[in-house]
Design a protein around this motif. Structure first.
Motif, short mmCIF file in Angstrom:
data_model
loop_
_atom_site.label_atom_id
_atom_site.label_comp_id
_atom_site.label_asym_id
_atom_site.label_seq_id
_atom_site.Cartn_x
_atom_site.Cartn_y
_atom_site.Cartn_z
N ALA A 535 0.83 -1.21 0.00
CA ALA A 535 0.00 0.00 0.00
C ALA A 535 0.86 1.26 0.00
N SER A 536 2.15 1.12 -0.30
CA SER A 536 3.05 2.27 -0.25
C SER A 536 3.40 2.82 -1.62
N CYS A 537 2.73 2.35 -2.65
CA CYS A 537 3.01 2.85 -4.00
C CYS A 537 2.49 4.29 -4.16
N GLU A 538 2.99 4.95 -5.18
CA GLU A 538 2.54 6.31 -5.46
C GLU A 538 1.06 6.31 -5.87
N ARG A 539 0.43 7.43 -5.58
CA ARG A 539 -0.98 7.58 -5.92
C ARG A 539 -1.14 8.64 -7.01
N HIS A 540 -2.18 8.48 -7.79
CA HIS A 540 -2.53 9.46 -8.83
C HIS A 540 -4.03 9.67 -8.76
N ASP A 541 -4.43 10.95 -8.68
CA ASP A 541 -5.84 11.29 -8.50
C ASP A 541 -6.41 10.63 -7.26
N GLY A 542 -5.58 10.47 -6.22
CA GLY A 542 -6.04 9.91 -4.97
C GLY A 542 -6.19 8.41 -4.96
N ARG A 543 -5.78 7.74 -6.02
CA ARG A 543 -5.95 6.29 -6.11
C ARG A 543 -4.58 5.62 -6.21
N LEU A 544 -4.46 4.50 -5.54
CA LEU A 544 -3.21 3.76 -5.55
C LEU A 544 -2.92 3.28 -6.97
N CYS A 545 -1.71 3.61 -7.45
CA CYS A 545 -1.31 3.29 -8.83
C CYS A 545 -2.31 3.83 -9.84
N GLY A 546 -2.96 4.94 -9.49
CA GLY A 546 -3.91 5.57 -10.39
C GLY A 546 -5.11 4.71 -10.71
N GLY A 547 -5.28 3.58 -9.99
CA GLY A 547 -6.38 2.67 -10.30
C GLY A 547 -6.14 1.87 -11.57
N ARG A 548 -4.91 1.92 -12.10
CA ARG A 548 -4.61 1.23 -13.37
C ARG A 548 -3.47 0.23 -13.21
N GLY A 549 -3.29 -0.23 -12.02
CA GLY A 549 -2.22 -1.19 -11.78
C GLY A 549 -2.33 -1.80 -10.40
N GLN A 550 -1.39 -2.67 -10.09
CA GLN A 550 -1.37 -3.36 -8.80
C GLN A 550 -0.08 -3.00 -8.07
N CYS A 551 -0.24 -2.68 -6.79
CA CYS A 551 0.91 -2.32 -5.97
C CYS A 551 1.54 -3.59 -5.41
N VAL A 552 2.79 -3.83 -5.74
CA VAL A 552 3.52 -5.01 -5.27
C VAL A 552 4.82 -4.53 -4.63
N CYS A 553 4.89 -4.68 -3.33
CA CYS A 553 6.10 -4.31 -2.58
C CYS A 553 6.55 -2.87 -2.88
N GLY A 554 5.59 -1.95 -2.95
CA GLY A 554 5.92 -0.55 -3.13
C GLY A 554 6.14 -0.12 -4.56
N THR A 555 5.98 -1.02 -5.51
CA THR A 555 6.17 -0.70 -6.93
C THR A 555 4.89 -1.02 -7.69
N CYS A 556 4.48 -0.10 -8.56
CA CYS A 556 3.26 -0.31 -9.33
C CYS A 556 3.53 -1.20 -10.54
N ARG A 557 2.74 -2.23 -10.68
CA ARG A 557 2.74 -3.05 -11.89
C ARG A 557 1.54 -2.60 -12.70
N CYS A 558 1.83 -1.84 -13.75
CA CYS A 558 0.76 -1.17 -14.49
C CYS A 558 0.07 -2.11 -15.46
N GLU A 559 -1.18 -1.77 -15.74
CA GLU A 559 -1.93 -2.48 -16.76
C GLU A 559 -1.37 -2.15 -18.14
N GLU A 560 -1.75 -2.95 -19.12
CA GLU A 560 -1.27 -2.74 -20.48
C GLU A 560 -1.74 -1.38 -20.99
N GLY A 561 -0.84 -0.63 -21.58
CA GLY A 561 -1.17 0.69 -22.11
C GLY A 561 -0.83 1.81 -21.17
N TYR A 562 -0.28 1.50 -19.98
CA TYR A 562 0.07 2.54 -19.01
C TYR A 562 1.47 2.26 -18.48
N THR A 563 2.13 3.32 -18.09
CA THR A 563 3.46 3.22 -17.50
C THR A 563 3.62 4.36 -16.50
#
Length: 763
Positions: A535-563
Motif C-alpha cells: 500500500a506504499s506505491c505512489e498515488r494518482h488522482d487519490g488512487r493507488l497506482c492511479g487505479g490502473r495497476g497493482q501495488c507489489v512491494c511498493g512498486t506499481c505493476r501497471c496495466e497494459e497501455g500505461y506506465t
C-alpha cells in the motif's frame, strides 16, 4: 467495502447454520435467509502476513489461490417485522392506512435493496380543522360571516367523515412599533373611528380548542371583535408557528390535521422583526399563557418560510390558505415551498369559505405523497410510485399520486442504498404527508463476514492454547504468537529473528510486531520481516497506482497501455494528433500529452506568439535572389542556398501569397510554392508589380488638405465681406432716413423772434 467486484469478501470453507453470534443479539432477529458460516481456511495467510488479508476483493482472493466455493460473500437481506392489514373504514380499530409498519434491512455497502410500501385511504378518516383568522380592520366584513359558519363547516366536513373537530384562533401583529400603534388609546381601541369598539391588537390568541360542538364554536367566535394595526403585512407566521407547536393547547389528535389560514394581505417573515428591535430567531416553542395569548412575540422574530414549512411537516399539518384575490399570487408562490398545502381565493366577505375548505380538503386528501425522515450518513432513498396501474419513474420526485379515491390501493417501491459502513443500528421513518402513521425502517450494514461461534481450545492453536475465531487464534492468557506457540515471558528474547538478515535495523521493518521470533505484519504488509508494503506505491488522482495497476512491494505493476511510477502515463498518442500530424511538428507526445518546443504552447503546440511566420522566414531570400536587395544581398548565395526563386510578371494575387514589407519600404509579394527535400521553391512577382505608391499617396493627401484649407479660408473671407457690405448698406439707409426726419420735425428747426422799437415807429 466497495461495490460490485470491489466488495470485500472472506476466504473460508465448509457450511452450516446460525448467525446470531455474528449479527448481535440486540437485533432480536437475524437475517432470515442467512446461511450458516463457512469454516475458515486455517492456513490461508502466509508467514508474516496479516490475518486481514482474508478479507479482500474476489479477484485478489482468486489470485492468492482461494477457490470460488471457499469465498464468503454476505448478501443484502430484509425482513418485515410488522405488517398489519389495511383498513377499509375508519370504524375499524385501530385504523391502518400505511403498511408495513416495521421492516429490518441488512445492506452491503454499495448495494441497493428494495421493498414495497402500501397505502389505502380509509373511508371516514377523522379530521381536525383549526380556523386561523386575520383580525386586522380590513377583515371586518369577513368576521361577521365567520361567526355564522360553525354549523355549515361541520356539516360540510361530516359529509366525508363522522369524526371532525374544529377550533378557532386569531392574529394581528406584534405589539411594538412599527407594526401597531403603541399610543395607549390606540392600544385599547385601534379602530380608525374612535366611536367604534375594537379589540386590542394581539400577535396570536388561541380562542377555542378543537371541538365537535358547532354551537360552542359560534358562541366563542361571536365574542371576537375586529382589531387593527399600522403596516400592511400581517403577523400570520407567528400564529401558524404557535398553532403547530402547541399541540396540547390546540387539542390536535393523531388524525388528518388541517389549518385554515384566512387573510387579505401579505405576511411578515424572518428578518422583519429587526424593524421593531427584535433580533432573536424564532425558537419553535409554545409560548401561550393561560388565556391563550402568545406573550413573547416581542422577544422572538417571525419564522422564515423554510422554518415554518419544516415545523408544519413535522407536525403533520396541512395548511389551506384562503386569501383574497389581490394577494393570491403571493400565497401561490408560498404554497410551492410548503409541502401538502393548497391556496384558494376568498371572496371579499368570506362568503365562500365553507366551499373553499371543502374543495381544499378533497384536493389534499386525494393527493398521496411519501417522504422520509432524516437519513443516516451515506444512505440514500429513491421511490417509484404505482398509481392505479400507472408507474412513475424512479427518482426522488416520483413519490406521489394524485386523484386517489377512497379504498384505492397505492403502492410505492422504495429503494434504499448505503454507501458506507454504519456503526450499529440506524433507524429512519417513511410516512404519507397528512397521515399520522409511519413505516419504521431499521437499518444495519453488513461489513463483516459470518464466521460462526469461536472454537474453544482449538487444536490448531498449538494444541488448545487458544480459541479459533474466523481462522485466527485468540490466545489464552500468557500465550502469544500467531498460533499461540510460545510463552509471553520468552517472546522478548526472540526479537533477533524479527530483524534483517544481519540482525540490525528496526524490528519487522517498523511495520509489524515481533511475536515469538516471527513478525506479525500490519494490514497490506507482508514478508518474513514485513519488508513488502503493498500500500506504499505512489498515488494518482487519490488512487493507488492511479487505479490502473497493482501495488507489489511498493512498486506499481501497471496495466497494459500505461506506465510510470503511479501508472499515470498513458501510451496512447490520440490526444497529440490532429490531421495525422503529431503536436503540429513542434513538440513530442509524452503520456498522451504534447511537450512543446520553446516558444510553442497549447494542447497541440500550435501557437507561438514570438515565432516568425513562413512568409517572414523566406522574405529576405526572396528579396535578395529576385532583386539583389535586402539584408542578405551581400551573401545571398550562401545564406539562401536552400531556396530557388522564379520571378513572375504582374498578375492577380490571393490570400495564399505572402505580402511582406522590405527594409526600403517596398511591398514584396511572393509565394512559397513547394518544399522538396531541403529546397524551398519561391515565386516572386516582378518589382513594378509591387511598386510602392505610399509617398505619392501621402503627398496627395497633404496637398489635398492644403487646398481644402485654402478653400475654407477663402470661403470664410468672402462670407465675412458680404456680411460687412450688407451691414454697411443698412447703416447708410438708416442715416438717410434720419436726415429726412430733421427737416420735417419742428424740434430740429431754429427759433427766430422779430422785435419792433416804438421810437422808430413812423406812426
Amino acid at each position: 467495502m466497495g461495490e460490485g467486484a470491489g466488495q470485500r469478501v472472506m476466504a473460508a470453507s465448509g457450511a452450516g447454520r446460525g448467525l446470531r453470534g455474528t449479527w448481535g443479539a440486540d437485533w432480536g432477529e437475524v437475517p432470515p435467509a442467512a446461511q450458516a458460516p463457512l469454516l475458515p481456511l486455517q492456513n490461508f495467510t502466509k508467514a508474516g502476513e496479516s490475518d486481514a488479508a482474508r478479507c479482500s476483493t474476489p479477484d485478489k482472493l482468486a489470485r492468492r489461490g482461494c477457490a470460488l466455493e471457499d469465498v464468503v460473500t454476505p448478501q443484502s437481506q430484509q425482513q418485515v417485522l410488522e405488517d398489519a392489514p389495511l383498513s377499509d373504514r375508519a370504524e375499524q380499530e385501530p385504523v391502518t392506512q400505511l403498511a408495513p409498519q416495521r421492516i429490518a434491512l441488512w445492506l452491503r455497502p454499495g448495494e441497493q435493496s428494495s421493498f414495497s410500501v402500501r397505502f389505502k385511504r380509509a373511508e371516514g378518516y377523522p379530521v381536525d380543522l383549526y380556523y386561523l383568522m386575520d383580525l386586522s380592520y380590513s377583515m371586518k366584513d369577513d368576521l361577521e360571516n365567520i361567526k355564522k359558519l360553525g354549523s355549515d363547516l361541520l356539516a360540510a366536513l361530516r359529509n366525508v367523515t363522522k369524526s371532525v373537530k374544529i377550533g378557532f384562533g386569531s392574529f394581528v401583529d406584534k405589539m411594538v412599533l412599527p407594526y401597531v400603534s403603541t399610543v395607549p388609546a390606540k392600544l385599547r381601541n385601534p379602530c380608525p373611528d374612535r366611536y367604534e369598539q375594537c379589540d386590542s391588537p394581539v400577535s396570536f390568541r388561541h380562542v377555542l380548542q378543537l371541538t365537535d360542538n358547532a354551537s360552542e364554536f359560534e358562541s366563542h367566535v361571536s365574542r371576537v371583535r375586529i382589531s387593527g394595526n399600522l403596516d400592511s403585512p400581517e403577523g400570520g407566521f407567528d400564529a401558524i408557528m404557535q398553532v403547530a407547536v402547541c399541540e396540547e393547547q390546540i387539542g390536535w389528535r393523531k388524525v388528518t390535521r388541517l389549518l385554515v389560514f384566512t387573510s387579505d394581505d401579505v405576511f411578515h417573515t424572518a428578518g422583519d422583526g429587526k424593524l421593531g428591535g427584535i433580533y432573536l430567531p424564532n425558537d419553535s416553542k409554545c409560548h401561550l399563557d393561560a388565556s391563550g395569548l402568545y406573550n413573547t412575540s416581542h422577544l422572538y422574530d417571525y419564522p422564515s418560510v423554510g422554518h415554518l414549512a419544516q415545523v408544519l411537516s413535522d407536525s403533520n399539518i396541512q395548511p389551506i390558505f384562503a386569501v383574497t384575490g389581490s394577494t393570491l399570487p403571493v400565497y401561490q408562490e408560498l404554497s410551492k415551498l410548503i409541502p401538502k398545502s393548497v391556496v384558494g381565493e376568498l371572496k371579499e366577505d368570506s362568503s365562500n369559505v365553507v366551499q373553499l375548505i371543502s374543495d381544499a380538503y378533497n384536493s389534499l386528501s386525494s393527493t398521496v405523497n411519501l417522504e422520509n425522515s432524516q437519513l443516516p450518513p451515506g444512505v440514500s432513498v429513491d421511490y417509484e410510485s404505482h398509481c392505479g396501474g400507472v408507474s412513475r419513474p424512479l427518482g426522488g420526485q416520483a413519490r406521489g399520486c394524485s386523484d386517489v379515491r377512497i379504498n384505492q390501493l397505492v403502492n410505492f417501491t422504495v429503494r434504499v442504498r448505503a454507501d458506507a459502513c454504519l456503526q450499529g443500528q440506524h433507524n429512519f421513518t417513511l410516512r404519507v404527508l397528512g397521515v399520522g402513521e409511519v413505516v419504521q425502517v431499521e437499518l444495519r450494514t453488513l461489513c463483516d463476514c459470518p464466521c460462526g461461534p469461536p472454537e474453544p481450545h482449538a487444536p490448531h492453536c498449538s494444541r488448545g492454547h487458544g480459541n479459533l475465531t474466523c481462522g485466527v487464534c485468540n490466545c489464552s492468557p500468557g500465550r502469544v504468537g500467531k498460533l499461540c506457540e510460545c510463552e509471553r515471558t520468552e517472546a522478548t528474547d526472540l526479537e533477533a529473528g524479527c530483524r534483517g538478515r544481519n540482525g540490525s535495523g528496526p524490528v519487522c521493518s517498523g511495520k509489524g510486531q515481533c511475536v515469538c521470533g516471527q513478525c506479525q505484519c500490519h494490514s497490506n504488509v507482508r514478508g518474513l520481516h514485513c519488508e513488502c508494503d503493498d500500500a506504499s506505491c505512489e498515488r494518482h488522482d487519490g488512487r493507488l497506482c492511479g487505479g490502473r495497476g497493482q501495488c507489489v512491494c511498493g512498486t506499481c505493476r501497471c496495466e497494459e497501455g500505461y506506465t510510470g511510477s503511479s501508472c499515470d502515463c498513458s501510451l496512447e498518442t490520440s490526444a497529440c494528433l490532429q490531421g495525422g500530424v503529431m503536436c503540429s511538428e513542434h513538440g513530442r507526445c509524452v503520456c498522451n500529452k504534447c511537450q512543446c518546443e520553446p516558444g510553442y504552447f497549447d494542447s497541440l503546440c500550435s501557437r507561438c506568439p514570438g515565432c516568425r511566420t513562413p512568409c517572414e522566414e523566406h522574405r529576405d531570400c526572396a528579396d535578395c535572389q529576385a532583386f539583389q536587395t535586402g539584408p542578405l544581398s551581400q551573401n545571398c548565395s550562401t545564406a539562401c542556398n536552400h531556396t530557388t526563386v522564379t520571378v513572375l510578371p504582374p498578375s492577380t494575387v490571393d490570400q495564399h501569397w505572402c505580402k511582406e514589407k522590405t527594409e526600403d519600404g517596398r511591398i514584396l509579394i511572393f509565394q512559397i510554392e513547394s518544399t522538396e527535400g531541403n529546397i524551398v521553391k519561391l515565386r516572386v512577382k516582378a518589382k513594378d508589380a509591387g511598386a510602392d505608391h505610399t509617398l505619392m499617396i501621402v503627398l496627395g493627401v497633404v496637398l489635398g488638405i492644403v487646398v481644402l484649407g485654402l478653400l475654407l479660408i477663402v470661403a470664410y473671407r468672402v462670407s465675412v465681406e458680404l456680411l460687412d457690405r450688407r451691414e454697411y448698406l443698412r447703416f447708410e439707409k438708416e442715416r438717410e432716413r434720419a436726415k429726412g426726419n430733421e427737416v420735417n420735425n419742428p424740434l430740429y428747426q431754429s427759433a427766430t423772434t422779430t422785435v419792433v422799437n416804438p421810437t422808430y415807429n413812423e406812426d
